[in-house]
Design an enzyme around this catalytic site. Sequence first.
Site, PDB file in Angstrom:
ATOM      1  N   TYR A   1       0.819  -1.216   0.000  1.00  0.00           N
ATOM      2  CA  TYR A   1       0.000   0.000   0.000  1.00  0.00           C
ATOM      3  C   TYR A   1       0.855   1.269   0.000  1.00  0.00           C
ATOM      4  O   TYR A   1       0.424   2.296  -0.531  1.00  0.00           O
ATOM      5  CB  TYR A   1      -1.022  -0.020   1.152  1.00  0.00           C
ATOM      6  CG  TYR A   1      -2.110  -1.031   0.881  1.00  0.00           C
ATOM      7  CD1 TYR A   1      -3.124  -0.755  -0.035  1.00  0.00           C
ATOM      8  CD2 TYR A   1      -2.089  -2.285   1.466  1.00  0.00           C
ATOM      9  CE1 TYR A   1      -4.097  -1.697  -0.335  1.00  0.00           C
ATOM     10  CE2 TYR A   1      -3.063  -3.239   1.182  1.00  0.00           C
ATOM     11  CZ  TYR A   1      -4.054  -2.938   0.272  1.00  0.00           C
ATOM     12  OH  TYR A   1      -5.016  -3.880  -0.029  1.00  0.00           O
TER      13      TYR A   1
ATOM     14  N   ARG B   1       1.483   1.928  -3.607  1.00  0.00           N
ATOM     15  CA  ARG B   1       0.249   2.429  -4.251  1.00  0.00           C
ATOM     16  C   ARG B   1       0.006   3.890  -3.849  1.00  0.00           C
ATOM     17  O   ARG B   1      -0.376   4.715  -4.655  1.00  0.00           O
ATOM     18  CB  ARG B   1      -0.978   1.614  -3.818  1.00  0.00           C
ATOM     19  CG  ARG B   1      -0.874   0.131  -3.888  1.00  0.00           C
ATOM     20  CD  ARG B   1      -1.409  -0.394  -5.199  1.00  0.00           C
ATOM     21  NE  ARG B   1      -0.369  -0.427  -6.192  1.00  0.00           N
ATOM     22  CZ  ARG B   1       0.660  -1.296  -6.215  1.00  0.00           C
ATOM     23  NH1 ARG B   1       0.795  -2.211  -5.278  1.00  0.00           N
ATOM     24  NH2 ARG B   1       1.568  -1.245  -7.157  1.00  0.00           N
TER      25      ARG B   1
ATOM     26  N   GLN C   1     -15.499   1.541  -6.483  1.00  0.00           N
ATOM     27  CA  GLN C   1     -14.752   0.430  -5.875  1.00  0.00           C
ATOM     28  C   GLN C   1     -13.298   0.842  -5.713  1.00  0.00           C
ATOM     29  O   GLN C   1     -12.502   0.110  -5.132  1.00  0.00           O
ATOM     30  CB  GLN C   1     -14.827  -0.806  -6.775  1.00  0.00           C
ATOM     31  CG  GLN C   1     -16.233  -1.345  -6.956  1.00  0.00           C
ATOM     32  CD  GLN C   1     -16.302  -2.367  -8.082  1.00  0.00           C
ATOM     33  OE1 GLN C   1     -15.989  -3.532  -7.884  1.00  0.00           O
ATOM     34  NE2 GLN C   1     -16.693  -1.936  -9.261  1.00  0.00           N
ATOM     35  N   ASN C   2     -12.941   1.992  -6.258  1.00  0.00           N
ATOM     36  CA  ASN C   2     -11.536   2.417  -6.238  1.00  0.00           C
ATOM     37  C   ASN C   2     -11.173   3.028  -4.897  1.00  0.00           C
ATOM     38  O   ASN C   2     -11.974   3.725  -4.278  1.00  0.00           O
ATOM     39  CB  ASN C   2     -11.275   3.429  -7.354  1.00  0.00           C
ATOM     40  CG  ASN C   2     -11.557   2.836  -8.718  1.00  0.00           C
ATOM     41  OD1 ASN C   2     -11.624   1.628  -8.858  1.00  0.00           O
ATOM     42  ND2 ASN C   2     -11.734   3.686  -9.715  1.00  0.00           N
TER      43      ASN C   2
ATOM     44  N   GLY D   1     -15.824   0.902 -16.257  1.00  0.00           N
ATOM     45  CA  GLY D   1     -14.511   0.317 -16.013  1.00  0.00           C
ATOM     46  C   GLY D   1     -14.435  -0.652 -14.858  1.00  0.00           C
ATOM     47  O   GLY D   1     -13.553  -0.535 -14.005  1.00  0.00           O
ATOM     48  N   THR D   2     -15.339  -1.622 -14.852  1.00  0.00           N
ATOM     49  CA  THR D   2     -15.243  -2.662 -13.818  1.00  0.00           C
ATOM     50  C   THR D   2     -15.563  -4.017 -14.429  1.00  0.00           C
ATOM     51  O   THR D   2     -16.445  -4.123 -15.276  1.00  0.00           O
ATOM     52  CB  THR D   2     -16.173  -2.390 -12.606  1.00  0.00           C
ATOM     53  OG1 THR D   2     -16.226  -3.572 -11.787  1.00  0.00           O
ATOM     54  CG2 THR D   2     -17.576  -1.998 -13.018  1.00  0.00           C
TER      55      THR D   2
ATOM     56  N   ASP E   1      -8.575   5.075  -4.798  1.00  0.00           N
ATOM     57  CA  ASP E   1      -7.925   6.360  -5.094  1.00  0.00           C
ATOM     58  C   ASP E   1      -8.906   7.511  -4.824  1.00  0.00           C
ATOM     59  O   ASP E   1     -10.092   7.288  -4.568  1.00  0.00           O
ATOM     60  CB  ASP E   1      -7.408   6.390  -6.547  1.00  0.00           C
ATOM     61  CG  ASP E   1      -8.518   6.354  -7.598  1.00  0.00           C
ATOM     62  OD1 ASP E   1      -9.445   7.189  -7.524  1.00  0.00           O
ATOM     63  OD2 ASP E   1      -8.451   5.500  -8.513  1.00  0.00           O
TER      64      ASP E   1
ATOM     65  N   HIS F   1     -14.703   0.212  -1.148  1.00  0.00           N
ATOM     66  CA  HIS F   1     -13.550  -0.596  -0.720  1.00  0.00           C
ATOM     67  C   HIS F   1     -12.516   0.203   0.068  1.00  0.00           C
ATOM     68  O   HIS F   1     -11.367  -0.214   0.172  1.00  0.00           O
ATOM     69  CB  HIS F   1     -12.907  -1.266  -1.954  1.00  0.00           C
ATOM     70  CG  HIS F   1     -13.818  -2.256  -2.626  1.00  0.00           C
ATOM     71  ND1 HIS F   1     -13.623  -2.723  -3.892  1.00  0.00           N
ATOM     72  CD2 HIS F   1     -14.952  -2.862  -2.159  1.00  0.00           C
ATOM     73  CE1 HIS F   1     -14.607  -3.581  -4.207  1.00  0.00           C
ATOM     74  NE2 HIS F   1     -15.417  -3.672  -3.175  1.00  0.00           N
TER      75      HIS F   1
HETATM   76  N1  APR Z   1     -11.608   2.705 -19.538  1.00  0.00           N
HETATM   77  C1  APR Z   1     -12.639   1.969 -19.022  1.00  0.00           C
HETATM   78  N2  APR Z   1     -12.484   0.712 -18.599  1.00  0.00           N
HETATM   79  C2  APR Z   1     -11.269   0.154 -18.696  1.00  0.00           C
HETATM   80  C3  APR Z   1     -10.156   0.854 -19.207  1.00  0.00           C
HETATM   81  C4  APR Z   1     -10.365   2.190 -19.645  1.00  0.00           C
HETATM   82  N3  APR Z   1      -9.389   2.944 -20.149  1.00  0.00           N
HETATM   83  N4  APR Z   1      -9.078   0.032 -19.161  1.00  0.00           N
HETATM   84  C5  APR Z   1      -9.510  -1.141 -18.629  1.00  0.00           C
HETATM   85  N5  APR Z   1     -10.823  -1.070 -18.356  1.00  0.00           N
HETATM   86  C6  APR Z   1     -11.728  -2.083 -17.769  1.00  0.00           C
HETATM   87  C7  APR Z   1     -11.371  -3.543 -18.079  1.00  0.00           C
HETATM   88  O1  APR Z   1     -11.900  -3.933 -19.328  1.00  0.00           O
HETATM   89  C8  APR Z   1     -12.043  -4.262 -16.906  1.00  0.00           C
HETATM   90  O2  APR Z   1     -13.386  -4.621 -17.224  1.00  0.00           O
HETATM   91  O3  APR Z   1     -11.658  -1.973 -16.384  1.00  0.00           O
HETATM   92  C9  APR Z   1     -12.070  -3.192 -15.787  1.00  0.00           C
HETATM   93  C10 APR Z   1     -11.092  -3.484 -14.666  1.00  0.00           C
HETATM   94  O4  APR Z   1     -11.499  -4.631 -13.964  1.00  0.00           O
HETATM   95  P1  APR Z   1     -10.768  -5.062 -12.619  1.00  0.00           P
HETATM   96  O5  APR Z   1      -9.305  -5.005 -12.825  1.00  0.00           O
HETATM   97  O6  APR Z   1     -11.344  -6.361 -12.202  1.00  0.00           O
HETATM   98  O7  APR Z   1     -11.147  -3.898 -11.595  1.00  0.00           O
HETATM   99  P2  APR Z   1     -12.455  -3.722 -10.707  1.00  0.00           P
HETATM  100  O8  APR Z   1     -13.656  -4.282 -11.407  1.00  0.00           O
HETATM  101  O9  APR Z   1     -12.509  -2.317 -10.286  1.00  0.00           O
HETATM  102  O10 APR Z   1     -12.117  -4.639  -9.481  1.00  0.00           O
HETATM  103  C11 APR Z   1     -12.987  -4.686  -8.399  1.00  0.00           C
HETATM  104  O11 APR Z   1     -11.459  -6.014  -7.180  1.00  0.00           O
HETATM  105  O12 APR Z   1      -9.403  -6.614  -6.377  1.00  0.00           O
HETATM  106  C12 APR Z   1     -10.532  -5.897  -6.132  1.00  0.00           C
HETATM  107  O13 APR Z   1     -10.727  -4.310  -4.500  1.00  0.00           O
HETATM  108  C13 APR Z   1     -10.315  -4.457  -5.829  1.00  0.00           C
HETATM  109  O14 APR Z   1     -11.932  -2.676  -6.137  1.00  0.00           O
HETATM  110  C14 APR Z   1     -11.272  -3.758  -6.768  1.00  0.00           C
HETATM  111  C15 APR Z   1     -12.260  -4.857  -7.119  1.00  0.00           C
END
Ligand code: APR
Length: 228
Positions: free
Chosen positions: A53, A56, A86-87, A169-170, A89, A104
């Site tokens: 962390y 990060r 979920q971020n 973006g998740t 930041d 989170h």
């Molecule tokens: N714009 C939009 N989306 C994007 C971009 C971009 N420029 N680049 C990548 N992505 C998308 C990917 O296609 C993917 O679907 O962002 C998503 C990222 O997915 P994860 O890495 O799984 O992130 P997230 O869904 O936020 O994870 C959820 O998992 O590990 C835990 O606590 C952590 O909050 C996090 C949670």
Amino acid sequence: MQNIVVLTGAGISAESGIKTFRDSDGLWEGHDIMEVASPIGWERNQEKVLDFYNIRRKQLLQVHPNAAHIALVELEKKFNVNIITQNIDDLHERAGSSKVTHLHGELLKVRSTFDEDLIMDWRKDLNSGDFCEHHYQLRPHVVWFGEAVPMFPKAVDLIEKADIVLIVGTSMQVYPAAALLDYVEFNIPIYFIDPNPAPLSRSSTYVISQKATKGIADLVNKLMKESV
Ligand code: APR
């Protein structure tokens, strides 16, 4: 005013230079989740978790909100906007969004291992021996795997009242965040912006297969024009 709820994930911050978790070269590719983001990992190797962390946190202080974070602020001129992220930041806040719920936790906060309500701002490295006022070790104010998500009921409350939902973006792989969609009222439009969108089992979903900066800018323009 209509209520817009925006559920964001790591993808919205990708274009600011913060790695996502599950994309190729994502954060979880180089790390064992259970070692750095679980209560067991903390018990076994506190230094390792703190280092993870600390890196990060340093990185976060060097990056900036991107056009996607900024475009969401524009929506507040015509809508009541709540962001559920979920971020960990603070890029939504730095962009200027006024209502942000962190499901989170927050990287720039730490809390006492004695009293979870004893939370404080923290921008430097967190080390072993950094104690709260009760002389207990401080830990990152982050929800680890296997821990409760205290902001979930608030997020449910918000999304139940949404007139429009944006998901950005998740990968929608992590619960309970992914389950928030179950609380969206029937027939409420859901816009899903992600260059590699996961399938959502839900009608009235409009998938925008684009990066956040472009996808959000276009969608915000459309919503602003349509609103009276
Ligand atoms: N714009 C939009 N989306 C994007 C971009 C971009 N420029 N680049 C990548 N992505 C998308 C990917 O296609 C993917 O679907 O962002 C998503 C990222 O997915 P994860 O890495 O799984 O992130 P997230 O869904 O936020 O994870 C959820 O998992 O590990 C835990 O606590 C952590 O909050 C996090 C949670």
